[in-house]
Design a protein around this motif. Structure first.
Motif, short mmCIF file in Angstrom:
data_model
loop_
_atom_site.label_atom_id
_atom_site.label_comp_id
_atom_site.label_asym_id
_atom_site.label_seq_id
_atom_site.Cartn_x
_atom_site.Cartn_y
_atom_site.Cartn_z
N ARG A 191 0.58 -1.40 -0.52
CA ARG A 191 -0.33 0.22 -0.02
C ARG A 191 0.81 1.47 -0.12
NH1 ARG A 191 -2.46 3.10 4.56
NH2 ARG A 191 -4.06 4.26 4.01
N VAL A 224 1.45 5.35 0.31
CA VAL A 224 0.71 6.84 0.30
C VAL A 224 1.63 7.74 0.50
CG1 VAL A 224 -0.17 8.33 2.53
CG2 VAL A 224 -0.83 5.35 2.78
N CYS A 239 6.25 9.04 -0.85
CA CYS A 239 6.20 7.38 -1.21
C CYS A 239 5.85 6.64 -0.14
CB CYS A 239 6.19 7.43 -2.50
SG CYS A 239 4.71 6.02 -3.20
N SER A 260 1.32 11.42 -8.24
CA SER A 260 1.30 9.98 -7.28
C SER A 260 2.09 8.78 -7.43
CB SER A 260 0.04 9.37 -7.93
OG SER A 260 -1.27 9.89 -8.23
N TYR A 286 0.52 -0.80 -8.44
CA TYR A 286 -0.17 -0.71 -7.50
C TYR A 286 0.43 0.92 -7.12
CZ TYR A 286 0.94 -5.34 -5.42
OH TYR A 286 0.92 -6.65 -4.98
N TRP A 287 -0.54 1.63 -7.02
CA TRP A 287 -1.07 3.49 -6.75
C TRP A 287 -1.59 3.86 -5.26
CZ3 TRP A 287 0.19 6.18 -11.51
CH2 TRP A 287 0.64 4.77 -12.82
N GLY A 288 -0.11 4.78 -5.14
CA GLY A 288 -1.35 6.01 -4.36
C GLY A 288 -2.34 6.33 -4.82
N GLN A 289 -2.81 7.29 -3.55
CA GLN A 289 -3.66 8.09 -4.02
C GLN A 289 -3.50 9.23 -4.54
OE1 GLN A 289 -6.69 7.91 0.02
NE2 GLN A 289 -7.79 6.32 -1.42
N GLY A 290 -2.51 9.52 -4.03
CA GLY A 290 -1.90 11.10 -5.29
C GLY A 290 -1.84 12.16 -4.56
N THR A 291 -0.85 13.24 -4.49
CA THR A 291 -1.00 14.38 -3.68
C THR A 291 -0.84 15.80 -4.27
OG1 THR A 291 0.36 15.48 -1.34
CG2 THR A 291 1.68 14.05 -2.88
#
Length: 123
Positions: free
Chosen positions: A3, A5, A22, A94, A112-117
């Motif tokens: 996961r 973030v 990240c 991301s 796999y990807w994060g949700q972004g900022t």
């Protein structure tokens, strides 16, 4: 499964700097390649930079010399240092992980990807 973030985004003036993080949870980054991508409103997602498991890096021409990717295995975190920011750098950033371990430039290579900022550069 890993996961991701992201953190560190925000509002900065032209010429300023930001460092995005990240962080991985669920498992370590061991063996993974990590990429950074960005998407501005109304535009397609584009490659920013990536780092392989062995430390090889790759950057988009638009950010070469301004952005740097590094990693901390101890903190299980990959960083994107962004300097000399421009208004055109405004986007949601991301991070993504690929089990290939390579510094892939294609988003399709990532598993796999994060949700972004959000990063906003004001002029």
């Amino acid at each position: 499964q890993v996961r991701l973030v992201e953190s560190g985004g925000g509002l900065v003036q032209v010429g300023g700097s930001l460092r995005l993080s990240c962080a991985a949870s669920g498992r370590t980054f061991s063996g993974y390649g990590i990429g950074w991508f960005r998407q501005a409103p109304g535009k397609e997602r584009e490659f920013v930079g990536a780092i392989s498991w062995t430390g090889t890096t790759s950057y988009a021409d638009s950010v070469k010399g301004r952005f740097t990717i590094s990693g901390s295995s101890a903190k299980n975190t990959v960083y994107l240092q962004m300097n000399s920011l421009k208004p055109e750098d405004t986007a949601v950033y991301s991070c993504a992980a690929t089990v290939s371990g390579l510094e892939s430039t294609s988003s399709r290579a990532y598993d796999y990807w994060g949700q972004g900022t959000q990063v906003t550069v004001s002029s």
